[in-house]
Design a protein around this motif. Sequence first.
Motif, PDB file in Angstrom:
ATOM      1  N   ASP B 130       0.837  -1.193   0.000  1.00 34.57           N
ATOM      2  CA  ASP B 130       0.000   0.000   0.000  1.00 34.57           C
ATOM      3  C   ASP B 130       0.874   1.246   0.000  1.00 34.57           C
ATOM      4  OD1 ASP B 130      -1.998  -1.747   0.165  1.00 34.57           O
ATOM      5  OD2 ASP B 130      -2.596  -1.290   2.226  1.00 34.57           O
ATOM      6  N   SER B 131       0.243   2.318  -0.489  1.00 35.55           N
ATOM      7  CA  SER B 131       0.973   3.574  -0.386  1.00 35.55           C
ATOM      8  C   SER B 131      -0.006   4.733  -0.218  1.00 35.55           C
ATOM      9  CB  SER B 131       1.849   3.786  -1.626  1.00 35.55           C
ATOM     10  OG  SER B 131       1.109   3.496  -2.778  1.00 35.55           O
ATOM     11  N   TYR B 132       0.518   5.801   0.359  1.00 39.74           N
ATOM     12  CA  TYR B 132      -0.234   7.051   0.444  1.00 39.74           C
ATOM     13  C   TYR B 132       0.034   7.842  -0.822  1.00 39.74           C
ATOM     14  CZ  TYR B 132      -0.736   6.167   5.442  1.00 39.74           C
ATOM     15  OH  TYR B 132      -1.043   5.621   6.637  1.00 39.74           O
ATOM     16  N   SER B 133      -0.990   8.544  -1.314  1.00 40.80           N
ATOM     17  CA  SER B 133      -0.709   9.382  -2.480  1.00 40.80           C
ATOM     18  C   SER B 133      -0.945  10.844  -2.138  1.00 40.80           C
ATOM     19  CB  SER B 133      -1.585   8.950  -3.661  1.00 40.80           C
ATOM     20  OG  SER B 133      -2.936   9.029  -3.305  1.00 40.80           O
ATOM     21  N   LEU B 134       0.051  11.646  -2.475  1.00 40.47           N
ATOM     22  CA  LEU B 134      -0.046  13.110  -2.314  1.00 40.47           C
ATOM     23  C   LEU B 134       0.004  13.665  -3.722  1.00 40.47           C
ATOM     24  CD1 LEU B 134       2.813  13.191   0.297  1.00 40.47           C
ATOM     25  CD2 LEU B 134       0.444  13.733   0.877  1.00 40.47           C
ATOM     26  N   GLY B 135      -1.126  13.797  -4.342  1.00 41.24           N
ATOM     27  CA  GLY B 135      -1.146  14.164  -5.749  1.00 41.24           C
ATOM     28  C   GLY B 135      -0.534  13.032  -6.554  1.00 41.24           C
ATOM     29  N   ALA B 136       0.507  13.363  -7.341  1.00 42.81           N
ATOM     30  CA  ALA B 136       1.130  12.338  -8.171  1.00 42.81           C
ATOM     31  C   ALA B 136       2.194  11.549  -7.408  1.00 42.81           C
ATOM     32  CB  ALA B 136       1.750  12.984  -9.408  1.00 42.81           C
ATOM     33  N   VAL B 137       2.491  11.998  -6.170  1.00 47.98           N
ATOM     34  CA  VAL B 137       3.580  11.389  -5.413  1.00 47.98           C
ATOM     35  C   VAL B 137       3.057  10.229  -4.563  1.00 47.98           C
ATOM     36  CG1 VAL B 137       5.327  11.795  -3.673  1.00 47.98           C
ATOM     37  CG2 VAL B 137       4.811  13.562  -5.362  1.00 47.98           C
ATOM     38  N   LEU B 138       3.686   9.054  -4.724  1.00 48.16           N
ATOM     39  CA  LEU B 138       3.288   7.887  -3.942  1.00 48.16           C
ATOM     40  C   LEU B 138       4.347   7.592  -2.883  1.00 48.16           C
ATOM     41  CD1 LEU B 138       2.064   5.530  -6.811  1.00 48.16           C
ATOM     42  CD2 LEU B 138       0.670   6.880  -5.240  1.00 48.16           C
ATOM     43  N   VAL B 139       3.894   7.305  -1.657  1.00 43.43           N
ATOM     44  CA  VAL B 139       4.832   6.975  -0.589  1.00 43.43           C
ATOM     45  C   VAL B 139       4.384   5.670   0.067  1.00 43.43           C
ATOM     46  CG1 VAL B 139       5.901   7.746   1.539  1.00 43.43           C
ATOM     47  CG2 VAL B 139       5.239   9.428  -0.177  1.00 43.43           C
ATOM     48  N   ASP B 140       5.333   4.694   0.171  1.00 45.47           N
ATOM     49  CA  ASP B 140       4.995   3.410   0.794  1.00 45.47           C
ATOM     50  C   ASP B 140       4.498   3.610   2.212  1.00 45.47           C
ATOM     51  OD1 ASP B 140       6.056   2.406  -1.468  1.00 45.47           O
ATOM     52  OD2 ASP B 140       7.955   1.752  -0.550  1.00 45.47           O
ATOM     53  N   LYS B 141       3.415   2.916   2.541  1.00 46.02           N
ATOM     54  CA  LYS B 141       2.907   3.000   3.919  1.00 46.02           C
ATOM     55  C   LYS B 141       3.929   2.435   4.905  1.00 46.02           C
ATOM     56  CE  LYS B 141      -2.099   3.138   3.599  1.00 46.02           C
ATOM     57  NZ  LYS B 141      -3.369   2.422   3.779  1.00 46.02           N
ATOM     58  N   ALA B 142       4.523   1.301   4.538  1.00 47.30           N
ATOM     59  CA  ALA B 142       5.460   0.646   5.452  1.00 47.30           C
ATOM     60  C   ALA B 142       6.585   1.599   5.845  1.00 47.30           C
ATOM     61  CB  ALA B 142       6.030  -0.609   4.806  1.00 47.30           C
ATOM     62  N   ARG B 143       7.076   2.373   4.865  1.00 47.50           N
ATOM     63  CA  ARG B 143       8.163   3.300   5.160  1.00 47.50           C
ATOM     64  C   ARG B 143       7.711   4.422   6.077  1.00 47.50           C
ATOM     65  NH1 ARG B 143      12.499   1.672   2.200  1.00 47.50           N
ATOM     66  NH2 ARG B 143      11.639   0.454   0.493  1.00 47.50           N
ATOM     67  N   VAL B 144       6.468   4.881   5.866  1.00 43.57           N
ATOM     68  CA  VAL B 144       5.939   5.933   6.730  1.00 43.57           C
ATOM     69  C   VAL B 144       5.843   5.427   8.170  1.00 43.57           C
ATOM     70  CG1 VAL B 144       3.951   7.406   7.208  1.00 43.57           C
ATOM     71  CG2 VAL B 144       4.682   7.030   4.849  1.00 43.57           C
ATOM     72  N   TYR B 145       5.272   4.237   8.329  1.00 46.22           N
ATOM     73  CA  TYR B 145       5.150   3.673   9.683  1.00 46.22           C
ATOM     74  C   TYR B 145       6.533   3.455  10.301  1.00 46.22           C
ATOM     75  CZ  TYR B 145       0.329   2.622   8.233  1.00 46.22           C
ATOM     76  OH  TYR B 145      -0.943   2.712   7.783  1.00 46.22           O
ATOM     77  N   GLY B 146       7.423   2.908   9.477  1.00 45.25           N
ATOM     78  CA  GLY B 146       8.773   2.616   9.967  1.00 45.25           C
ATOM     79  C   GLY B 146       9.481   3.876  10.443  1.00 45.25           C
ATOM     80  N   ALA B 147       9.405   4.910   9.604  1.00 46.49           N
ATOM     81  CA  ALA B 147      10.069   6.164   9.959  1.00 46.49           C
ATOM     82  C   ALA B 147       9.437   6.763  11.209  1.00 46.49           C
ATOM     83  CB  ALA B 147       9.988   7.145   8.789  1.00 46.49           C
ATOM     84  N   ALA B 148       8.097   6.656  11.314  1.00 50.01           N
ATOM     85  CA  ALA B 148       7.427   7.186  12.498  1.00 50.01           C
ATOM     86  C   ALA B 148       7.918   6.460  13.748  1.00 50.01           C
ATOM     87  CB  ALA B 148       5.918   7.043  12.344  1.00 50.01           C
ATOM     88  N   ALA B 149       8.013   5.132  13.658  1.00 51.73           N
ATOM     89  CA  ALA B 149       8.488   4.356  14.803  1.00 51.73           C
ATOM     90  C   ALA B 149       9.919   4.756  15.155  1.00 51.73           C
ATOM     91  CB  ALA B 149       8.408   2.866  14.491  1.00 51.73           C
ATOM     92  N   ALA B 150      10.748   4.919  14.123  1.00 55.63           N
ATOM     93  CA  ALA B 150      12.138   5.317  14.374  1.00 55.63           C
ATOM     94  C   ALA B 150      12.184   6.667  15.078  1.00 55.63           C
ATOM     95  CB  ALA B 150      12.915   5.379  13.060  1.00 55.63           C
ATOM     96  N   LEU B 151      11.320   7.574  14.651  1.00 50.00           N
ATOM     97  CA  LEU B 151      11.289   8.897  15.282  1.00 50.00           C
ATOM     98  C   LEU B 151      10.842   8.804  16.736  1.00 50.00           C
ATOM     99  CD1 LEU B 151       9.932  11.529  12.742  1.00 50.00           C
ATOM    100  CD2 LEU B 151      12.124  11.487  13.959  1.00 50.00           C
TER     101      LEU B 151
END
Lengths: 333, 290, 247
Positions: B130-151
């Motif tokens: 899965d990914s989040y879309s910000l207009g044409a930009v797609l970002v993997d959900k897993a990476r978002v969660y991972g980065a949030a956890a790291a933060l």
Amino acid sequence: MSDLLAALPARGKIALALVVAALVSAPLLVDRYVLSILLLALFGAYLGQAWNILMGFCGLLSLGHALYLGLGAYASAALYVKFGIGPWAGAFAAIALGVAAAAAIGWLGFRFRIEGVYFSLLTIAFAEFARIGFDNLPWLGGAAGFFLPVRAEEAGHWHNLRGGPIFFYYLALAMAAGALVLSTTLRASKLGHAFLAIREDAQAARALGVNVTRVRFVALFISAAMTALGGVFIAFWTNNLFPAQIFDMSRSIDIILAPIIGGVGTLFGPIVGAFLLVPLGEALTEALREFGLNAPGAKALVYGFLLMGIITATPSGLWPWLARKLGLMEKQP
Amino acid sequence: MSFSLYVEVLIQGVLTGLVYGLMALGLSVIFGVVRVVNFAHGEFAVLAMYAAFILFGLFHLDPIVASLPIAAAFFVVGYMLQRTVVQPFVTRPQHEQFILLVGLSIVIVNALLLTFGPESKHTDLSYSFDSYSLGAVLVDKARVYGAAAALVVTTALFAFFRYTLTGAAIRAAADNLTGAAVVGLDVKRLYAISFGVGLACVGAAGSIMMALTDMTPMLGPSLTLLAFTIVIVGGLGSMAGALFGGMLIGVAEALASVIASPSIKSMVSFSLLVLVLALRPQGLFGKAEA
Amino acid sequence: MSGPDNEPLLAVIGVVKRFRGLTAVDEVSLGVRTGEIYAVIGPNGAGKTTLFNLIAGAVAPDEGEIRFAGARIDGQAPEQICAAGIARTFQIVKPFPDLSVIDNVAIGAMLRARDMQTARAQAGDILRKLDLFDKRGQKAGGLTLPDRKKLEVARALATRPKLILLDEVMAGLRPTETDRMVAMLRDINRTDNLTIVMIEHVMRAVMALATRVHVLHHGASIAEGAPAEVTRDPRVVESYLGMKAAH
């Protein structure tokens, strides 16, 4: 040579003569298998001495000496295979390449305060990235390896380092002996004392007029050149080079283990360490085979525990202790 | 290549870099306090990945959630390891520390190899693709969660060093060891805690990585190298430097794998390392010499 | 510009050094003539050792100029300054602990000796002067503190300097040893015309040796002159000698 003899008491001279005589006559006395182990030990002693000049004398910890070994091996092999240039000329190219890499590491590493750790980490980084680089260099075979042709008509072309096991045995013996004479001469010289002064206290050395940066470069160059020369030996002896082997971290560990176990900074420590570790490694392989432990990783697992155990048990190396026991102590000049 | 793809790669790089940064932070904390370079750092990351893999297999526990219990367990491991194996080496020369920790890394890799075999492993998460879309930009959900956890873990760490007594004591010991001993701090205990904290970082980071990539026992050395590169670029001993260095390397590698080829991405971090050392030898966040 | 004839051997001109906002050395100027024994005194933290570090090249000044034998030396590396003829000792002694006493000194002598044999012979002569010859084979790390202080001096002398910077070499010596050190320094000063600049707290040594005294306080010069004069200066007494005089 005279420095070597001056460094030893009478008993030491006799012992050294006996060891040299035994090693020279070994091809007549032992079988091929034992000779191959002796060759490995001699070569390990050579590389250990090269590293010891940098670390033991000058106090600079290189953890990536595989870099110089690999560069020397690839440089001489490439010249031979691609351009038909023999290993004697190739040795100059090997040394030049090793020294150039050392110059880059030195330039980046010697300029900062916490230089100790920075320098060590840099050496690892350079070796690892050389491995990755050569993996991606198709011109020299990439990860699939680079091979020197072994042709029957070239057998005995010693001028091109095309000889049998006995030839390479004597070559390794000559290199190990040469390194010992060089180490001893160096240590007795002004340059060697500048090394020692820097190892002991760089700031005090500087205040006594020692150009610390320049002397460190010299130590690094000598050590890198010797190791690159070892690379020429390994290329023409094994006839095949794989980046994953020659540049690997485990290769760097092998190089530094013998002098550490034998005694860092001593003249004979690297040699004693190599002649202990190489047979020990062989015995370990044999023993595990006896017990039917052939699973991949089993030997390395035991090896890892051995490393931890040995380093915990022998703080300053075996040779200083052994020499005291046997009355063979190197004299402090 | 379109502009939105660059933005995408940039964001992915920053997110992955935060996880890298957390791993490197562990190395930096251990070195900054105990003055021992953990040459088994990448191997500990791989160990954490296996732990996350097992927890996922047994309880279907998400590796990103598992990063918390694994970090706690790694803290204990680090604490014990420092007390028993590493402590005698604190005053010994660096090359002996190196052999000890390299021996440890060999033990970890090969124990994993013997137990789990050489095959690569991965976890199938519900949101893996899965990914989040910000207009044409797609970002993997897993990476978002991972980065949030790291933060989250990183923030907790900063808070620990900033607001707790033990954290302050560790900072004092890192600054001035003799002084710390003189005022009666139990330096050995602080060392053990620091090693524990360092391993907790790498434990959490490794666990998170399990949600992002495939894993094999042989991944260790390259992760160790990655951590070294990050801390040298960021400045050895600087916590902010480790995080920033992680993001920088993350972005550089992400860009390199898109523009050139994935196999060349280590060469890009290497070039970055050389560049930083040539221009600013103490690292981006390192203190200039006194 | 003064010509080379009347320029002092060592000239420190308006030198400033700041560390993170703190001014450790504040516009200090001094001149030391060839053959002089010049003492720098002042309470702890007055900037004496920083001044030595500036002269010896361990740190570079932020402002001002340092000249030695007519040439500018500020900003040069320590090894260049040592080669130019200024040797220094460290207040916190820095022996080469794992090397023998004679090798410690021979490494100093190496700077101007052709080979190690010559260097070691010269080192032996210096060790005799300092009563360390009998301990030449011992490792320097095992020496007592007074012996390490003497080794520090021996090593600096071995570089055959024109000028030597001695940083509290009397501290920790017993009175008899202090007297021996004083006699030895005066002897070298006279026979070799060696110029000496010393930081010293042991006033007995300062009064016995120094031709001139320079007083630093909070990084700034507050007095300079003959020892007897300076010790009567009320500012000096207040800042420094006042508390010493109470002893």
